[in-house]
Scaffold this motif. Sequence first.
Motif, PDB file in Angstrom:
ATOM      1  N   GLY A 153       1.392  -1.277   0.131  1.00  0.00           N
ATOM      2  CA  GLY A 153       0.031   0.077  -0.047  1.00  0.00           C
ATOM      3  C   GLY A 153       0.976   1.258  -0.068  1.00  0.00           C
ATOM      4  O   GLY A 153       0.412   2.749  -0.586  1.00  0.00           O
ATOM      5  N   TYR A 154       2.086   1.026   0.104  1.00  0.00           N
ATOM      6  CA  TYR A 154       3.380   2.502   0.732  1.00  0.00           C
ATOM      7  C   TYR A 154       3.423   2.694  -0.592  1.00  0.00           C
ATOM      8  O   TYR A 154       4.265   3.905  -1.406  1.00  0.00           O
ATOM      9  CB  TYR A 154       4.203   1.736   1.504  1.00  0.00           C
ATOM     10  N   HIS A 172       4.683   5.585  -1.619  1.00  0.00           N
ATOM     11  CA  HIS A 172       3.561   6.427  -2.946  1.00  0.00           C
ATOM     12  C   HIS A 172       5.068   7.724  -3.528  1.00  0.00           C
ATOM     13  O   HIS A 172       4.412   8.217  -4.786  1.00  0.00           O
ATOM     14  CB  HIS A 172       2.463   7.203  -2.537  1.00  0.00           C
ATOM     15  N   GLY A 197       0.844   2.952  -5.015  1.00  0.00           N
ATOM     16  CA  GLY A 197       0.606   2.110  -4.191  1.00  0.00           C
ATOM     17  C   GLY A 197      -1.550   3.180  -3.463  1.00  0.00           C
ATOM     18  O   GLY A 197      -1.787   3.034  -4.901  1.00  0.00           O
ATOM     19  N   TYR A 198      -1.209   2.512  -2.530  1.00  0.00           N
ATOM     20  CA  TYR A 198      -2.912   2.746  -2.201  1.00  0.00           C
ATOM     21  C   TYR A 198      -2.999   4.606  -1.823  1.00  0.00           C
ATOM     22  O   TYR A 198      -2.687   5.189  -0.641  1.00  0.00           O
ATOM     23  CB  TYR A 198      -3.459   2.167  -0.980  1.00  0.00           C
ATOM     24  N   SER A 199      -2.985   5.513  -2.773  1.00  0.00           N
ATOM     25  CA  SER A 199      -3.058   6.779  -2.957  1.00  0.00           C
ATOM     26  C   SER A 199      -3.829   6.983  -3.674  1.00  0.00           C
ATOM     27  O   SER A 199      -4.455   6.777  -4.549  1.00  0.00           O
ATOM     28  CB  SER A 199      -1.713   6.947  -3.843  1.00  0.00           C
TER      29      SER A 199
END
Length: 246
Positions: A153-154, A172, A197-199
């Motif tokens: 996620g990063y 990110h 990532g989760y951004s």
Amino acid sequence: MRQRLSSEPDRYRGRRRVPTPPRSRYAVVVTSAFVGAGVVALGAASNLPDAKAVSPDVLESLKTSQVATEALNERAEDGNRASRSNDREADAELDAAALNDIYLLPLDDYEFTSAYGVRFGKLHAGIDLAAPDGTPYKAVHAGKVTKAGYNGGYGYSITVQQDDGTEVIYAHSRRLLVKAGDAVKAGQVIGEVGNTGYSYGTHLHLEVHVKGTPVDPIVFFQDQGVDIKLKIESVYAGMAAAEAAS
């Protein structure tokens, strides 16, 4: 009163009068006096020691004294040079210590978009700083890169560990400019802002972990003399930037 006749014998004629010497005789007398004084002076001078006749022991003593004086002066100058060198070394050590202990802003320009805390029912363990895609970001503190690469996620992220064990995570990223094992300085460019990532949107996600536990970066940096919201850096920012660029 009776007038003396020319036929009377002169009462003073029996006395012998000393004739007055002419002026030329005075000159001779004065000149003789000066000449006599000069002879006396020359005689006295002849009794003084000649410079060439000075004792060799005295000359050797003077030479020894001069050599000792020169040696003392040279030693004092060496001491001054050593002192100046020590001062420069001490200043360099202080500068190095200051550079290793300062904190800086990670970006020159950004927009603070998200704080530390619970978001969507989960802990948002860092802060978000929005900036255009590809904007270079810098290390906020000196340390060693322990992780550099894609991290779930990063997205593409970098973890820098400081000497005291504190970890700073930069997430990110679009691009990473360092690798694991690298030593970095405060102010050194280490990556570029991205949206991996989760951004949601292009930004730099920044986390701080103390003893393995995430803390509010705003409060942490304020304790170090850096204000993320007000964009205020350490007083050593300029020195750190020059050192990082060298």
